[in-house]
Structure formats: structure tokens, C-alpha cells
Design an enzyme around this catalytic site. Structure first.
Site, PDB file in Angstrom:
ATOM      1  CG  ASN A 233      -0.315  -0.406   2.595  1.00  0.00           C
ATOM      2  OD1 ASN A 233       0.818  -1.286   2.518  1.00  0.00           O
ATOM      3  ND2 ASN A 233      -1.198  -0.008   3.104  1.00  0.00           N
TER       4      ASN A 233
ATOM      5  CD  GLU B 115      -1.207   5.128   4.948  1.00  0.00           C
ATOM      6  OE1 GLU B 115      -0.585   5.557   5.132  1.00  0.00           O
ATOM      7  OE2 GLU B 115      -1.781   4.159   5.232  1.00  0.00           O
TER       8      GLU B 115
ATOM      9  CB  CYS C  82      -5.597  -1.514  -2.150  1.00  0.00           C
ATOM     10  SG  CYS C  82      -6.638  -0.616  -0.897  1.00  0.00           S
TER      11      CYS C  82
ATOM     12  CD  GLU D  60      -5.184  -6.236  -1.026  1.00  0.00           C
ATOM     13  OE1 GLU D  60      -4.513  -4.889  -1.387  1.00  0.00           O
ATOM     14  OE2 GLU D  60      -5.907  -6.639  -0.055  1.00  0.00           O
TER      15      GLU D  60
ATOM     16  CB  CYS E 139     -10.828  -2.709   0.643  1.00  0.00           C
ATOM     17  SG  CYS E 139     -10.244  -2.044  -1.175  1.00  0.00           S
TER      18      CYS E 139
ATOM     19  CB  CYS F 205      -8.534  -4.964  -3.771  1.00  0.00           C
ATOM     20  SG  CYS F 205      -7.129  -3.580  -2.509  1.00  0.00           S
TER      21      CYS F 205
HETATM   22  N1  THU Z   1      -5.379  -1.629   2.313  1.00  0.00           N
HETATM   23  C1  THU Z   1      -4.494  -2.443   1.356  1.00  0.00           C
HETATM   24  O1  THU Z   1      -4.133  -2.390   1.558  1.00  0.00           O
HETATM   25  N2  THU Z   1      -5.761  -3.655   1.062  1.00  0.00           N
HETATM   26  C2  THU Z   1      -6.204  -4.038   1.452  1.00  0.00           C
HETATM   27  O2  THU Z   1      -7.759  -4.222   0.889  1.00  0.00           O
HETATM   28  C3  THU Z   1      -7.082  -2.887   2.547  1.00  0.00           C
HETATM   29  C4  THU Z   1      -6.748  -0.985   3.349  1.00  0.00           C
HETATM   30  C5  THU Z   1      -4.627  -0.519   3.004  1.00  0.00           C
HETATM   31  C6  THU Z   1      -4.835   0.509   2.797  1.00  0.00           C
HETATM   32  C7  THU Z   1      -4.469   2.115   3.732  1.00  0.00           C
HETATM   33  O3  THU Z   1      -2.901   1.980   3.677  1.00  0.00           O
HETATM   34  C8  THU Z   1      -3.885   1.127   4.826  1.00  0.00           C
HETATM   35  O4  THU Z   1      -4.773   0.118   4.361  1.00  0.00           O
HETATM   36  C9  THU Z   1      -5.587   1.454   6.218  1.00  0.00           C
HETATM   37  O5  THU Z   1      -6.554   1.216   5.137  1.00  0.00           O
END
Ligand code: THU
Length: 137
Positions: A47, A49, A58, A60, A89, A92
Site C-alpha cells: 500500500n 499512502e 492498496c 493488492e 477491501c 480490491c
Molecule cells: N489497505 C490495503 O492495502 N489493502 C486492503 O485491502 C485494505 C486496506 C491499506 C489502505 C491503507 O493504506 C491502509 O491499508 C489502511 O486502510
């Protein structure tokens, strides 16, 4: 198609290793993914940010987009590693569904322990997929 225990573990380990490169100054919730294509190639993702929070991507989707941008669109299995075995999520899941409902999805925790094995179909029942756009009008 069968995926051996060793293959699953090595994918989880790759995702967990990638997770160290997650860019997570805001959530402090690193996620790592490792995607194996039907051709046997592996793409990892983390991920990433952003100070403008919604621009976060994300892990994935990073792995999937890396694969697609290299010409790979047929996937076998994706491993997703978080501290606590968190699940992918909805966004994804939708992106996974675009490339096949049969893709196996592995969840693992920060120790690299498999916590769940499922499929995109089970994670996103009645998904909207490319076939819904094919009409004969
Ligand atoms: N996140 C992911 O990388 N994948 C997911 O399927 C769920 C959430 C990340 C997004 C953000 O950087 C952190 O997790 C918290 O939400």
C-alpha cells in the site's frame, strides 16, 4: 490447478517481505500482496499512502496493476499479508473480479501464518464483471 503448501507459503513470505516497503506514514498499517499469474510470474505490491488520503492505493491493486501493465491478465493466486490477517477491501475485490472469479485468495498475518484461503467468487458474490457489459442489442 493445485497450489502446494510450499507454494502458498512462499507467496505469503514474498508478500510479507514486500510489506516492509509499504509506504504507510498515516495509517501505520502495512499491507503486502504477492500475485502469481497462470504463466508462473510473481508480482508483489504494497500500500502506498498519500498526504491527500483518498489518493492512497492498496497493496493488492498495486500488484494487479503491475501484472496487467506487464501484459499479464490471467491470475492463479494472490496472497495478502497484514499484521492481523485483515481481508481485502471491497475495491480490491472488484478489481480482482475483473480478472477472474476463480483466483485463489490467501490471507496471512504478520507472522506469515495463513489465516484464510478463499476465492474471489466467495469474497464478492454476484460480482459485476466484464460479461455484464456484453449485450446483444
Ligand atoms: N489497505 C490495503 O492495502 N489493502 C486492503 O485491502 C485494505 C486496506 C491499506 C489502505 C491503507 O493504506 C491502509 O491499508 C489502511 O486502510
Amino acid at each position: 490447478m493445485t497450489i502446494t503448501h510450499e507454494e502458498k507459503q512462499s507467496l505469503i513470505d514474498l508478500a510479507n517481505e514486500a510489506r516492509r516497503r509499504a509506504y504507510v506514514p498515516y495509517s501505520r498499517y502495512p499491507v503486502g500482496a504477492a500475485l502469481r499469474t497462470k504463466s508462473g510470474r510473481i508480482y508483489t505490491g504494497v500500500n502506498v499512502e498519500n498526504a491527500a488520503y483518498p489518493q492512497t492505493m492498496c497493496a493488492e491493486r498495486v500488484a494487479i496493476f503491475k501484472a496487467v501493465s506487464e501484459g499479464e491478465t490471467e491470475f492463479e493466486v494472490i496472497a495478502v499479508v497484514t499484521n492481523n490477517g485483515g481481508s481485502p477491501c471491497g475495491g480490491c475485490r472488484q478489481v480482482m473480479a475483473e480478472f477472474g472469479l476463480e483466483t485463489v485468495v490467501l490471507f496471512a498475518d504478520g507472522k506469515g501464518t495463513l489465516t484464510k484461503e478463499t476465492t474471489v467468487n466467495d469474497l464478492l458474490p454476484e460480482a459485476f464483471t466484464p460479461k455484464h457489459l456484453v449485450t446483444d442489442h
